[in-house]
Design a protein around this motif. Structure first.
Motif, PDB file in Angstrom:
ATOM      1  N   HIS A  67       0.819  -1.201   0.000  1.00 40.94           N
ATOM      2  CA  HIS A  67       0.000   0.000   0.000  1.00 40.94           C
ATOM      3  C   HIS A  67       0.853   1.251   0.000  1.00 40.94           C
ATOM      4  O   HIS A  67       2.014   1.218   0.417  1.00 40.94           O
ATOM      5  CB  HIS A  67      -0.955   0.015   1.203  1.00 40.94           C
ATOM      6  CG  HIS A  67      -0.248  -0.069   2.520  1.00 40.94           C
ATOM      7  ND1 HIS A  67       0.123  -1.270   3.078  1.00 40.94           N
ATOM      8  CD2 HIS A  67       0.160   0.881   3.381  1.00 40.94           C
ATOM      9  CE1 HIS A  67       0.720  -1.045   4.240  1.00 40.94           C
ATOM     10  NE2 HIS A  67       0.756   0.247   4.434  1.00 40.94           N
ATOM     11  N   LYS A  69       0.285   5.951  -0.546  1.00 46.60           N
ATOM     12  CA  LYS A  69      -0.562   7.102  -0.859  1.00 46.60           C
ATOM     13  C   LYS A  69       0.087   7.829  -2.028  1.00 46.60           C
ATOM     14  O   LYS A  69       1.308   7.940  -2.081  1.00 46.60           O
ATOM     15  CB  LYS A  69      -0.684   8.026   0.350  1.00 46.60           C
ATOM     16  CG  LYS A  69      -1.389   7.384   1.516  1.00 46.60           C
ATOM     17  CD  LYS A  69      -1.426   8.317   2.706  1.00 46.60           C
ATOM     18  CE  LYS A  69      -1.283   7.470   3.955  1.00 46.60           C
ATOM     19  NZ  LYS A  69      -0.551   8.128   5.002  1.00 46.60           N
ATOM     20  N   PRO A  76      -9.527   6.167  -3.913  1.00 48.25           N
ATOM     21  CA  PRO A  76      -8.783   4.948  -3.588  1.00 48.25           C
ATOM     22  C   PRO A  76      -8.862   3.913  -4.710  1.00 48.25           C
ATOM     23  O   PRO A  76      -9.862   3.834  -5.421  1.00 48.25           O
ATOM     24  CB  PRO A  76      -9.479   4.409  -2.338  1.00 48.25           C
ATOM     25  CG  PRO A  76     -10.238   5.548  -1.778  1.00 48.25           C
ATOM     26  CD  PRO A  76     -10.605   6.418  -2.948  1.00 48.25           C
ATOM     27  N   LEU A 103      -3.455  -1.492  -2.122  1.00 45.66           N
ATOM     28  CA  LEU A 103      -4.244  -0.312  -1.780  1.00 45.66           C
ATOM     29  C   LEU A 103      -3.423   0.930  -2.080  1.00 45.66           C
ATOM     30  O   LEU A 103      -2.302   1.064  -1.592  1.00 45.66           O
ATOM     31  CB  LEU A 103      -4.627  -0.338  -0.297  1.00 45.66           C
ATOM     32  CG  LEU A 103      -5.297   0.926   0.252  1.00 45.66           C
ATOM     33  CD1 LEU A 103      -6.640   1.180  -0.422  1.00 45.66           C
ATOM     34  CD2 LEU A 103      -5.455   0.837   1.763  1.00 45.66           C
ATOM     35  N   THR A 105      -4.190   5.099  -2.083  1.00 46.90           N
ATOM     36  CA  THR A 105      -5.179   6.134  -1.793  1.00 46.90           C
ATOM     37  C   THR A 105      -4.584   7.501  -2.096  1.00 46.90           C
ATOM     38  O   THR A 105      -3.360   7.652  -2.200  1.00 46.90           O
ATOM     39  CB  THR A 105      -5.613   6.092  -0.308  1.00 46.90           C
ATOM     40  OG1 THR A 105      -4.461   6.210   0.519  1.00 46.90           O
ATOM     41  CG2 THR A 105      -6.352   4.807   0.018  1.00 46.90           C
ATOM     42  N   HIS A 113      -7.310   5.696   4.092  1.00 39.25           N
ATOM     43  CA  HIS A 113      -6.243   4.706   3.902  1.00 39.25           C
ATOM     44  C   HIS A 113      -6.239   3.702   5.058  1.00 39.25           C
ATOM     45  O   HIS A 113      -6.263   2.487   4.839  1.00 39.25           O
ATOM     46  CB  HIS A 113      -4.889   5.425   3.797  1.00 39.25           C
ATOM     47  CG  HIS A 113      -3.758   4.552   3.405  1.00 39.25           C
ATOM     48  ND1 HIS A 113      -3.444   4.292   2.087  1.00 39.25           N
ATOM     49  CD2 HIS A 113      -2.853   3.875   4.145  1.00 39.25           C
ATOM     50  CE1 HIS A 113      -2.399   3.490   2.038  1.00 39.25           C
ATOM     51  NE2 HIS A 113      -2.016   3.226   3.271  1.00 39.25           N
TER      52      HIS A 113
END
Length: 153
Positions: A67, A69, A76, A103, A105, A113
Motif C-alpha cells: 500500500h 498514498k 482509492p 491499496l 489512496t 487509507h
C-alpha cells in the motif's frame, strides 16, 4: 468493503504473472496506471518500493497488502492478485505470499487509507475467506467473495 472505492472484475489479476516481490509491485503499479489513466506506473512503483523499504507488507498466512498514498490519485484504488506458486514477500512468518491486495489512496486521505487497510485485514482474518480466494476460478468470483464478506458495491 463499502464506500468510496470501486472493486470490479477488472481490478483482479488471476494469476499474477510476476514471480518476485518487485515484479508483483511493478505489475500492480502498471495496473493502477492503466485504471487511473496515468502516463505510467513508475511513480506508483516508486511509492510502493519506498513503503516496502520501511518493512514488508507481507503480513503472514500467505497474505501481502502492499500500500501507499499517491498525489496522482483522487480516489482509492484496490486491486487483488493471486500467485498460485507463492512469492517470497519477506512476510513476517517467512512463508510465501499467495493472496495480494494492493491499496493506493490519495495523499491527503490518511483516514480512508487506514480504514481500508483495516477492512482488508479483517476480511482476510478468516481461513474460510482465504481458502475461497485461493480456489476462485474467475475475477467475478473474487469480487463476489470480497463484496459479500466486506460489504456492498
Amino acid at each position: 468493503m463499502q464506500g468510496v472505492f470501486r472493486f470490479e472484475p477488472e481490478d483482479v489479476i488471476l494469476p499474477l504473472s510476476a514471480s518476485t516481490k518487485n515484479g508483483v509491485l511493478s505489475e500492480f503499479a502498471d495496473k493502477v496506471a492503466a485504471r487511473c489513466s496515468l502516463p505510467s506506473g513508475s511513480a506508483i512503483l516508486q511509492l510502493l518500493l519506498e513503503r516496502e523499504s520501511l518493512g514488508s507488507t507481507g503480513i503472514g498466512d500467505g497474505i501481502a497488502i502492499p500500500h501507499c498514498k499517491s498525489p496522482a490519485l483522487n480516489a482509492p484504488v484496490i486491486l487483488f492478485g493471486r500467485s498460485d506458486a507463492g512469492i517470497d514477500f519477506k512476510s513476517v512468518d517467512d512463508k510465501p505470499a499467495r493472496l495480494f491486495f494492493l491499496l493506493v489512496t490519495p495523499e491527503d486521505a490518511a483516514g480512508t487509507h487506514l480504514k481500508l487497510l483495516s477492512r482488508i485485514s479483517h476480511l482476510l482474518k478468516g481461513a474460510d475467506v482465504r481458502n475461497r480466494l485461493l480456489e476462485a476460478t474467475s475475477a467475478e468470483e473474487v469480487v463476489e467473495i470480497v463484496m459479500r464478506q466486506g460489504g456492498t458495491r
